[in-house]
Design a protein around this motif. Structure first.
Motif, PDB file in Angstrom:
ATOM      1  N   LEU A 380      15.257  58.220  52.113  1.00 21.47           N
ATOM      2  CA  LEU A 380      15.714  56.993  51.858  1.00 21.47           C
ATOM      3  C   LEU A 380      15.592  55.873  52.871  1.00 21.47           C
ATOM      4  N   SER A 381      15.283  54.869  52.472  1.00 21.52           N
ATOM      5  CA  SER A 381      15.257  53.835  53.814  1.00 21.52           C
ATOM      6  C   SER A 381      16.504  53.037  53.491  1.00 21.52           C
ATOM      7  N   PRO A 382      17.141  52.264  54.633  1.00 24.86           N
ATOM      8  CA  PRO A 382      18.313  51.524  54.664  1.00 24.86           C
ATOM      9  C   PRO A 382      18.093  50.569  53.634  1.00 24.86           C
ATOM     10  N   VAL A 383      19.233  50.359  52.971  1.00 27.89           N
ATOM     11  CA  VAL A 383      19.247  49.146  51.900  1.00 27.89           C
ATOM     12  C   VAL A 383      19.708  47.755  52.639  1.00 27.89           C
ATOM     13  N   ILE A 384      18.728  46.527  52.764  1.00 26.27           N
ATOM     14  CA  ILE A 384      18.942  45.340  53.452  1.00 26.27           C
ATOM     15  C   ILE A 384      19.486  44.426  52.345  1.00 26.27           C
ATOM     16  N   ILE A 385      20.380  43.826  52.587  1.00 25.21           N
ATOM     17  CA  ILE A 385      21.067  42.852  51.364  1.00 25.21           C
ATOM     18  C   ILE A 385      20.953  41.496  52.174  1.00 25.21           C
ATOM     19  N   GLY A 386      20.344  40.615  51.680  1.00 26.29           N
ATOM     20  CA  GLY A 386      20.048  39.161  52.064  1.00 26.29           C
ATOM     21  C   GLY A 386      21.235  38.315  51.608  1.00 26.29           C
ATOM     22  N   ASP A 387      21.578  37.430  52.689  1.00 23.71           N
ATOM     23  CA  ASP A 387      22.721  36.425  52.443  1.00 23.71           C
ATOM     24  C   ASP A 387      22.523  35.624  51.173  1.00 23.71           C
ATOM     25  N   ASP A 388      21.068  35.215  50.856  1.00 20.76           N
ATOM     26  CA  ASP A 388      20.813  34.545  49.721  1.00 20.76           C
ATOM     27  C   ASP A 388      21.162  35.011  48.527  1.00 20.76           C
ATOM     28  N   LEU A 389      20.837  36.228  48.329  1.00 19.67           N
ATOM     29  CA  LEU A 389      21.136  36.934  47.288  1.00 19.67           C
ATOM     30  C   LEU A 389      22.687  37.166  47.022  1.00 19.67           C
ATOM     31  N   VAL A 390      23.467  37.362  48.038  1.00 26.73           N
ATOM     32  CA  VAL A 390      24.779  37.394  47.815  1.00 26.73           C
ATOM     33  C   VAL A 390      25.244  35.964  47.252  1.00 26.73           C
ATOM     34  N   SER A 391      24.995  35.041  47.881  1.00 22.58           N
ATOM     35  CA  SER A 391      25.383  33.705  47.634  1.00 22.58           C
ATOM     36  C   SER A 391      24.895  33.302  46.189  1.00 22.58           C
ATOM     37  N   HIS A 392      23.828  33.729  45.767  1.00 21.61           N
ATOM     38  CA  HIS A 392      23.376  33.457  44.519  1.00 21.61           C
ATOM     39  C   HIS A 392      24.452  34.067  43.353  1.00 21.61           C
ATOM     40  N   LEU A 393      24.628  35.535  43.658  1.00 25.37           N
ATOM     41  CA  LEU A 393      25.549  36.150  42.829  1.00 25.37           C
ATOM     42  C   LEU A 393      26.762  35.439  42.766  1.00 25.37           C
ATOM     43  N   ARG A 394      27.466  35.298  43.854  1.00 23.08           N
ATOM     44  CA  ARG A 394      28.723  34.695  44.083  1.00 23.08           C
ATOM     45  C   ARG A 394      28.854  33.382  43.423  1.00 23.08           C
ATOM     46  N   THR A 395      27.817  32.546  43.145  1.00 23.43           N
ATOM     47  CA  THR A 395      27.707  31.221  42.469  1.00 23.43           C
ATOM     48  C   THR A 395      27.614  31.655  41.124  1.00 23.43           C
ATOM     49  N   ALA A 396      26.785  32.584  40.530  1.00 22.45           N
ATOM     50  CA  ALA A 396      26.589  32.829  39.250  1.00 22.45           C
ATOM     51  C   ALA A 396      27.569  33.506  38.697  1.00 22.45           C
ATOM     52  N   MET A 397      28.766  34.064  39.241  1.00 21.61           N
ATOM     53  CA  MET A 397      29.620  34.889  38.669  1.00 21.61           C
ATOM     54  C   MET A 397      30.469  34.187  37.681  1.00 21.61           C
ATOM     55  N   GLY A 398      30.805  32.893  37.838  1.00 24.99           N
ATOM     56  CA  GLY A 398      31.571  32.143  36.852  1.00 24.99           C
ATOM     57  C   GLY A 398      33.046  32.621  37.249  1.00 24.99           C
ATOM     58  N   GLN A 399      33.929  32.205  35.932  1.00 23.62           N
ATOM     59  CA  GLN A 399      35.286  32.295  36.359  1.00 23.62           C
ATOM     60  C   GLN A 399      35.799  33.590  36.112  1.00 23.62           C
ATOM     61  N   LEU A 400      36.639  34.031  36.872  1.00 24.10           N
ATOM     62  CA  LEU A 400      37.108  35.387  37.100  1.00 24.10           C
ATOM     63  C   LEU A 400      38.354  35.523  36.212  1.00 24.10           C
ATOM     64  N   PRO A 401      38.830  36.778  35.759  1.00 26.34           N
ATOM     65  CA  PRO A 401      40.032  36.692  34.656  1.00 26.34           C
ATOM     66  C   PRO A 401      41.344  35.936  35.165  1.00 26.34           C
ATOM     67  N   ASP A 402      41.766  36.105  36.549  1.00 29.34           N
ATOM     68  CA  ASP A 402      43.058  35.664  36.998  1.00 29.34           C
ATOM     69  C   ASP A 402      42.782  34.097  36.835  1.00 29.34           C
ATOM     70  N   ALA A 403      41.640  33.495  37.064  1.00 33.51           N
ATOM     71  CA  ALA A 403      41.694  31.764  37.096  1.00 33.51           C
ATOM     72  C   ALA A 403      41.524  31.657  35.551  1.00 33.51           C
ATOM     73  N   GLU A 404      41.015  32.497  34.697  1.00 34.08           N
ATOM     74  CA  GLU A 404      40.921  31.974  33.244  1.00 34.08           C
ATOM     75  C   GLU A 404      42.433  32.291  32.562  1.00 34.08           C
ATOM     76  N   VAL A 405      43.167  33.287  32.910  1.00 30.51           N
ATOM     77  CA  VAL A 405      44.359  33.429  32.491  1.00 30.51           C
ATOM     78  C   VAL A 405      45.256  32.220  32.850  1.00 30.51           C
ATOM     79  N   ASP A 406      45.152  31.845  34.155  1.00 30.27           N
ATOM     80  CA  ASP A 406      46.057  30.763  34.790  1.00 30.27           C
ATOM     81  C   ASP A 406      45.654  29.390  33.638  1.00 30.27           C
TER      82      ASP A 406
END
Length: 623
Positions: A380-406
């Motif tokens: 198995l080769s190393p897994v390379i994770i790009g910053d653009d993917l991480v940034s996209h997923l962070r932006t698209a995650m939406g509201q997390l439970p603590d913020a929603e409960v608040d």
């Protein structure tokens, strides 16, 4: 108030054609050396007979599955027969003179269409051995092929846990022999996991121990991807059936730092992780369905010397409920303290726990760290994770439970207990239903008006409590689940019908009794077809609330107190009316009059005023 559901977003990422189903039959592995019939596939060699000798394995055979409800009932009967009374956990968080330290490892099945290293589909409760690729069976010549889409839910989970995503991660082989791992090793990320240095904040509303005060921060050492093992099913006569559908299913392992010092906080942490994983659509299911399992490491040391090293730890494996996490930690803590106070030594070992038990049990010893001979996987080769993917997923995650409960607490005035329940119920789908109701109420009544806010609160109460009563067993023998969708829809109780009921009830156009009857009719699907809405049904069936007049209320009040001189006597010379007796008299009013025309609050007010004059009359009567 538009919101984008995390689950809705996730369905559009990495969608592809599902692979064809395999055609393997159920395989059997017997515990004695004798031939075992095995279904064959083209070019596949027959598997060798596998022994169950405990000396050859570090993993215990899976026990025969017993339903959780039956386990609890059986354990309750045993406890009652023994005459022992268990101490309430809330009073059992600390032992004077001792400090408890707990670290937790959580294994969660990722929500993916494919396995981690093969194109076979993930399978749950399907025909055994119907979703198996050559690599899942370690067939000679087969190679692992990392399925990139499995990384997406793993990344969402790590981001929800506030972890640092590593730009480069690698897979390793963890070697051990057991029939549920045909290759003789598990592929994991021991040396270079894809996420590190996470942290979760727990608050009192999360159910932490009172001793942790206003909150506690728990560190997460790392999150790693790994493959699951096959499923073993014990059968009568020393026979084990092996279902390879689960082999290679993608997991994440979440490893905490030893920051936990109270059993209730440990259980609260596991619960919080499950809520977070569900909120970002990472996990297939929770502990109740077997999609999440917890191992806890427990050690104790005397609290008079904070600089002393941590005590020898033991590991309790495969805890399957939040209560089991708390109970097992308490039992193991008390066992270790008892041994040390008697002058003994704690042995490093792996222990087990049964639901309803009061003691952990030894499974196997650990005379040193187990040598799994970790090595980088050469295929198995190393897994390379790009910053653009991480940034996209962070932006698209939406509201997390603590913020929603608040938001529910601060903007809608909902209690923290109800807010937490709304967010957690039905895998997060019920809160989506609530937001749809909020949007519909806002469209009908306008934003931010006092009436709208009151309707929001009333809707939250009905969504949480009244909808739950619809499926109660005493209501009907054929109660059907409500089944909220990820988009927040419910076919059995559509949003528009609940909104009609809530608005009509708040505006006092119908009584609570009529509202509940209407909800029941909606749930059963028995609203006459000629009515386009609940509001139209109320109009056509003349269900409007026509309240009694003041004079009619007073007549009812006098009838309610007749023959109740002993009760009324308790109101004489009272600075504050006894609540229980007052409500007893109001209840008589409700029963004596037409309930559909009585407002309980108004009935209480009239009864209070009536008693002031009636008590004077009673005192003036000759004794």
């Amino acid at each position: 108030m538009a919101r984008i559901s995390t689950k809705t977003l996730s369905r559009y990422l990495f969608q592809g054609q599902l692979p064809r189903r395999g055609c393997l039959s159920l395989w059997q592995a017997h515990s004695s050396i004798r031939p075992c019939p095995v279904a064959s596939i083209p070019s596949a060699r027959s598997l060798r007979q596998l022994r169950t000798d405990a000396s050859l394995t570090q993993r215990d055979p899976a026990p025969v599955h017993v339903p959780l409800r039956k386990q609890l009932k059986d354990e309750a009967k045993k406890a009652k027969a023994s005459g022992k009374k268990k101490t309430k956990n809330v009073d059992n968080q600390v032992v004077d003179g001792w400090e408890l330290t707990v670290g937790i490892e959580i294994h969660a099945q990722l929500n993916t269409a494919r396995k981690l290293f093969s194109a076979a589909t993930t399978s749950f409760n399907d025909q055994p051995n119907s979703h198996v690729a050559y690599f899942d069976l370690a067939t000679p010549g087969s190679q692992p092929i990392f399925q990139k889409e499995t990384l997406i839910p793993a990344l969402r989970a790590a981001l929800a846990l506030n972890c640092d995503i590593q730009p480069v991660s690698r897979f390793d082989r963890k070697h051990y022999f057991h029939w549920d791992q045909p290759s003789g090793y598990q592929i994991t990320q021991f040396y270079e996991p894809f996420a590190r240095n996470g942290r979760i904040m727990l608050q009192p509303r999360d159910g932490i121990a009172a001793e942790d005060g206003d909150g506690i921060s728990i560190g997460i050492k790392q999150v790693q991807m790994e493959q699951d093992t096959a499923k073993t099913m014990a059968q009568p006569g020393d026979v084990q059936w092996v279902d390879f559908n689960r082999t290679g299913v993608p997991l994440i392992e979440i490893i905490t730092l030893p920051d936990i010092h109270h059993p209730a906080t440990a259980a609260a942490f596991v619960r919080k992780v499950q809520i977070l994983l569900n909120a970002v659509d990472s996990c297939v299911s929770g502990m109740e369905a077997g999609g999440l399992r917890a191992d806890v490491n427990v050690s104790v040391r005397r609290s008079d010397d904070p600089s002393a090293p941590l005590g020898t730890r033991t590991e309790i494996k495969n805890l399957s409920s939040f209560k089991a996490v708390e109970d097992a930690i308490i039992a193991e803590r008390d066992r270790q303290i008892s041994i040390l106070e008697a002058g003994g030594i704690i042995a490093g070992e792996t222990r087990g726990w049964s639901i309803g038990s009061t003691e952990t049990r030894r499974l196997r010893g650990k005379e040193g760290e187990v040598d799994y001979r970790y090595m980088p996987d050469p295929d198995l080769s190393p897994v390379i994770i790009g910053d653009d993917l991480v940034s996209h997923l962070r932006t698209a995650m939406g509201q997390l439970p603590d913020a929603e409960v608040d938001e529910l607490i601060q903007e809608f005035g909902i209690t923290s207990k109800d807010a937490l329940s709304l967010v957690a119920l039905d895998g997060g789908n019920r809160i989506e239903y609530f937001w749809n109701v909020v949007d519909a109420l806002s469209a009908r009544l306008g934003f931010d008006s006092p009436e709208t806010l009151a309707c929001y609160q009333l809707a939250a109460n009905w969504i949480l409590h009244e909808l739950g009563r619809l499926t109660a067993s005493h209501q009907t023998d054929s109660a059907q689940p409500l089944e909220f969708t990820p988009e927040g829809q419910c076919e059995r109780v559509p949003v528009k019908h609940l909104v009609d009921i809530v608005i009509s009830l708040h505006q006092r156009k119908i009584t609570a009794k009529v509202a509940k009857e209407l909800l029941w009719v909606v749930y059963r699907g028995t609203i006459p077809r000629e009515y386009a809405s609940v509001r139209e049904a109320i109009e056509k069936e003349n269900m409007w609330f026509q309240e009694l007049s003041e004079a009619e209320y007073e007549v009812l009040a006098r009838s309610a107190v007749e023959g109740q001189d002993d009760v009324v006597a308790q109101f004489v010379d009272c600075k504050q009316y006894p609540t229980g007796k007052l409500m007893f008299l109001v209840g008589r009013m409700m029963r004596l009059g037409p309930e559909e025309k009585i407002d309980p609050k108004n009935a209480e007010s009239v009864m209070r005023r009536f008693l002031k004059t009636y008590v004077v009359e009673l005192k003036s009567k000759p004794s």
